[in-house]
Design a protein around this motif. Structure first.
Motif, PDB file in Angstrom:
ATOM      1  N   ALA A   4       0.834  -1.204   0.000  1.00  0.00           N
ATOM      2  CA  ALA A   4       0.000   0.000   0.000  1.00  0.00           C
ATOM      3  C   ALA A   4       0.870   1.256   0.000  1.00  0.00           C
ATOM      4  CB  ALA A   4      -0.926  -0.005   1.209  1.00  0.00           C
ATOM      5  N   ILE A   5       1.962   1.225   0.743  1.00  0.00           N
ATOM      6  CA  ILE A   5       2.873   2.369   0.767  1.00  0.00           C
ATOM      7  C   ILE A   5       3.473   2.598  -0.622  1.00  0.00           C
ATOM      8  CG2 ILE A   5       5.065   3.232   1.678  1.00  0.00           C
ATOM      9  CD1 ILE A   5       4.398   1.748   4.301  1.00  0.00           C
ATOM     10  N   MET A   6       3.900   1.522  -1.278  1.00  0.00           N
ATOM     11  CA  MET A   6       4.496   1.675  -2.608  1.00  0.00           C
ATOM     12  C   MET A   6       3.479   2.184  -3.623  1.00  0.00           C
ATOM     13  SD  MET A   6       7.305  -1.408  -2.952  1.00  0.00           S
ATOM     14  CE  MET A   6       6.175  -2.782  -2.663  1.00  0.00           C
ATOM     15  N   GLU A   7       2.241   1.719  -3.513  1.00  0.00           N
ATOM     16  CA  GLU A   7       1.190   2.223  -4.409  1.00  0.00           C
ATOM     17  C   GLU A   7       0.954   3.715  -4.151  1.00  0.00           C
ATOM     18  OE1 GLU A   7      -0.997   0.712  -6.691  1.00  0.00           O
ATOM     19  OE2 GLU A   7      -0.851  -1.457  -6.348  1.00  0.00           O
ATOM     20  N   TYR A   8       0.972   4.103  -2.892  1.00  0.00           N
ATOM     21  CA  TYR A   8       0.811   5.524  -2.535  1.00  0.00           C
ATOM     22  C   TYR A   8       1.939   6.353  -3.135  1.00  0.00           C
ATOM     23  CZ  TYR A   8       1.121   9.707   0.432  1.00  0.00           C
ATOM     24  OH  TYR A   8       1.220  10.997   0.894  1.00  0.00           O
ATOM     25  N   LEU A   9       3.167   5.886  -2.988  1.00  0.00           N
ATOM     26  CA  LEU A   9       4.300   6.611  -3.555  1.00  0.00           C
ATOM     27  C   LEU A   9       4.176   6.714  -5.070  1.00  0.00           C
ATOM     28  CD1 LEU A   9       7.202   5.033  -1.461  1.00  0.00           C
ATOM     29  CD2 LEU A   9       6.271   7.349  -1.233  1.00  0.00           C
ATOM     30  N   ASN A  10       3.680   5.662  -5.698  1.00  0.00           N
ATOM     31  CA  ASN A  10       3.538   5.668  -7.150  1.00  0.00           C
ATOM     32  C   ASN A  10       2.468   6.647  -7.608  1.00  0.00           C
ATOM     33  OD1 ASN A  10       4.620   4.383  -9.568  1.00  0.00           O
ATOM     34  ND2 ASN A  10       2.550   3.597  -9.874  1.00  0.00           N
ATOM     35  N   GLU A  11       1.429   6.796  -6.819  1.00  0.00           N
ATOM     36  CA  GLU A  11       0.354   7.722  -7.191  1.00  0.00           C
ATOM     37  C   GLU A  11       0.721   9.173  -6.893  1.00  0.00           C
ATOM     38  OE1 GLU A  11      -3.333   6.469  -5.460  1.00  0.00           O
ATOM     39  OE2 GLU A  11      -3.206   4.463  -6.327  1.00  0.00           O
ATOM     40  N   THR A  12       1.456   9.398  -5.806  1.00  0.00           N
ATOM     41  CA  THR A  12       1.803  10.775  -5.439  1.00  0.00           C
ATOM     42  C   THR A  12       3.068  11.267  -6.139  1.00  0.00           C
ATOM     43  OG1 THR A  12       2.941   9.930  -3.460  1.00  0.00           O
ATOM     44  CG2 THR A  12       0.650  10.651  -3.198  1.00  0.00           C
ATOM     45  N   HIS A  13       3.890  10.344  -6.599  1.00  0.00           N
ATOM     46  CA  HIS A  13       5.119  10.698  -7.334  1.00  0.00           C
ATOM     47  C   HIS A  13       5.206   9.765  -8.542  1.00  0.00           C
ATOM     48  CE1 HIS A  13       5.773  11.973  -3.145  1.00  0.00           C
ATOM     49  NE2 HIS A  13       6.476  12.950  -3.657  1.00  0.00           N
ATOM     50  N   PRO A  14       4.488  10.079  -9.611  1.00  0.00           N
ATOM     51  CA  PRO A  14       4.281   9.125 -10.717  1.00  0.00           C
ATOM     52  C   PRO A  14       5.538   8.712 -11.480  1.00  0.00           C
ATOM     53  CG  PRO A  14       2.665  10.912 -10.788  1.00  0.00           C
ATOM     54  CD  PRO A  14       3.713  11.312  -9.803  1.00  0.00           C
ATOM     55  N   GLU A  15       6.593   9.498 -11.441  1.00  0.00           N
ATOM     56  CA  GLU A  15       7.777   9.183 -12.238  1.00  0.00           C
ATOM     57  C   GLU A  15       8.969   8.819 -11.366  1.00  0.00           C
ATOM     58  OE1 GLU A  15       7.784   8.857 -15.463  1.00  0.00           O
ATOM     59  OE2 GLU A  15       5.683   9.467 -15.628  1.00  0.00           O
ATOM     60  N   PRO A  16       9.723   7.798 -11.744  1.00  0.00           N
ATOM     61  CA  PRO A  16       9.381   6.805 -12.772  1.00  0.00           C
ATOM     62  C   PRO A  16       8.298   5.860 -12.253  1.00  0.00           C
ATOM     63  CG  PRO A  16      11.406   6.168 -11.682  1.00  0.00           C
ATOM     64  CD  PRO A  16      11.040   7.507 -11.124  1.00  0.00           C
ATOM     65  N   PRO A  17       7.450   5.362 -13.116  1.00  0.00           N
ATOM     66  CA  PRO A  17       6.336   4.527 -12.663  1.00  0.00           C
ATOM     67  C   PRO A  17       6.799   3.161 -12.159  1.00  0.00           C
ATOM     68  CG  PRO A  17       6.422   4.568 -15.046  1.00  0.00           C
ATOM     69  CD  PRO A  17       7.432   5.570 -14.581  1.00  0.00           C
ATOM     70  N   LEU A  18       6.126   2.685 -11.134  1.00  0.00           N
ATOM     71  CA  LEU A  18       6.392   1.346 -10.591  1.00  0.00           C
ATOM     72  C   LEU A  18       5.390   0.317 -11.100  1.00  0.00           C
ATOM     73  CD1 LEU A  18       7.232   2.192  -6.869  1.00  0.00           C
ATOM     74  CD2 LEU A  18       8.815   1.830  -8.779  1.00  0.00           C
ATOM     75  N   LEU A  19       4.473   0.773 -11.935  1.00  0.00           N
ATOM     76  CA  LEU A  19       3.476  -0.106 -12.543  1.00  0.00           C
ATOM     77  C   LEU A  19       3.401   0.178 -14.036  1.00  0.00           C
ATOM     78  CD1 LEU A  19       0.631   0.135  -9.881  1.00  0.00           C
ATOM     79  CD2 LEU A  19       1.892  -1.942 -10.472  1.00  0.00           C
ATOM     80  N   PRO A  20       3.139  -0.847 -14.850  1.00  0.00           N
ATOM     81  CA  PRO A  20       3.025  -0.631 -16.298  1.00  0.00           C
ATOM     82  C   PRO A  20       1.832   0.261 -16.633  1.00  0.00           C
ATOM     83  CG  PRO A  20       3.302  -2.961 -15.766  1.00  0.00           C
ATOM     84  CD  PRO A  20       3.018  -2.256 -14.479  1.00  0.00           C
ATOM     85  N   ALA A  21       1.831   0.767 -17.861  1.00  0.00           N
ATOM     86  CA  ALA A  21       0.764   1.669 -18.301  1.00  0.00           C
ATOM     87  C   ALA A  21      -0.535   0.937 -18.596  1.00  0.00           C
ATOM     88  CB  ALA A  21       1.225   2.441 -19.541  1.00  0.00           C
ATOM     89  N   ASP A  22      -0.447  -0.351 -18.972  1.00  0.00           N
ATOM     90  CA  ASP A  22      -1.639  -1.093 -19.368  1.00  0.00           C
ATOM     91  C   ASP A  22      -2.231  -1.874 -18.206  1.00  0.00           C
ATOM     92  OD1 ASP A  22       0.857  -2.710 -19.762  1.00  0.00           O
ATOM     93  OD2 ASP A  22      -0.639  -4.292 -20.104  1.00  0.00           O
ATOM     94  N   ALA A  23      -3.531  -2.075 -18.237  1.00  0.00           N
ATOM     95  CA  ALA A  23      -4.244  -2.731 -17.142  1.00  0.00           C
ATOM     96  C   ALA A  23      -3.765  -4.164 -16.928  1.00  0.00           C
ATOM     97  CB  ALA A  23      -5.750  -2.719 -17.414  1.00  0.00           C
TER      98      ALA A  23
END
Length: 212
Positions: A67-86
């Motif tokens: 959950a923390i890593m997802e939060y960091l990815n949403e609040t600081h999008p670059e570089p992304p920790l998740l691919p662009a596609d679903a």
């Protein structure tokens, strides 16, 4: 930001990697699990579960590494920790959960303590328990990576993701407990590649301020 963590905690290491990949500065707050500092009154006021890691970002307090890593990815999008596609995002999350939910909980220090102190399991059998669940769990990850990862340096494509942040700390713990790893060559290839990157190498347990 403040990260409350323990140098040997694989869940804490996941978050340290993610913060490093994002290039984010934070204050390192050591919570020594073996000294039971997670049960101190001061820390209990922050963490209802009394676990690490815990991230404090201003007034926000977050627990659970994924959950923390997802939060960091949403609040600081670059570089992304998740691919662009679903589909890619679902695959990366699934790989991370294969480790964070299927392997790690069975080998958490509080589980191992319960086996020994409450159930009377010997230290040898406790270590056998640990190795069994790590080795069989990583075998599942290996099968998935062989079928899906291709020849890229990471778990998914050519960029580190949540899956890599979760995989690398598990291998550190596996080595510490002398787990068999020769049956997971793809896992180890990805691990070795990740460890060439500063975000993984400079946040490893031995590099932490509280390392012993």
């Amino acid at each position: 930001m403040e990260l409350f963590n323990y140098f040997r905690s694989s869940a804490s290491y996941r978050v340290r990697i993610a913060l490093a990949l994002k290039g984010l500065d934070y204050d390192y707050r050591a919570i020594h699990l073996l000294k039971q500092e997670q049960h101190s009154e001061a820390y209990a006021d922050l963490s209802a579960a009394r676990l690490v890691p815990l991230l404090r970002d201003g007034d926000a307090v977050l627990s659970q590494s994924l959950a923390i890593m997802e939060y960091l990815n949403e609040t600081h999008p670059e570089p992304p920790l998740l691919p662009a596609d679903a589909l890619g995002r679902a695959r990366v999350r699934s790989l991370a959960l294969d480790i964070a939910c299927e392997i790690h909980p069975l080998n958490n220090p509080r589980v191992l303590r319960y086996l020994v102190r409450e159930l009377g399991v010997s230290d040898d059998n406790k270590d056998r328990w640990y190795r069994h669940w790590v080795e069989t769990g990583l075998e599942v990850v290996e099968r998935r990576l062989v079928n899906e990862a291709g020849t890229g340096g990471f778990c998914h494509g050519e960029q580190a993701t949540l899956a890599d942040c979760t995989l690398v700390p598990q291998i550190f713990n596996a080595r510490r407990f002398d787990c068999k790893l020769d049956h997971v060559p793809t896992v180890m290839r990805i691990f070795e590649h990740c460890m060439t990157l500063p975000a993984f190498a400079n946040t490893q347990p031995s590099a932490c301020p509280d390392a012993e």
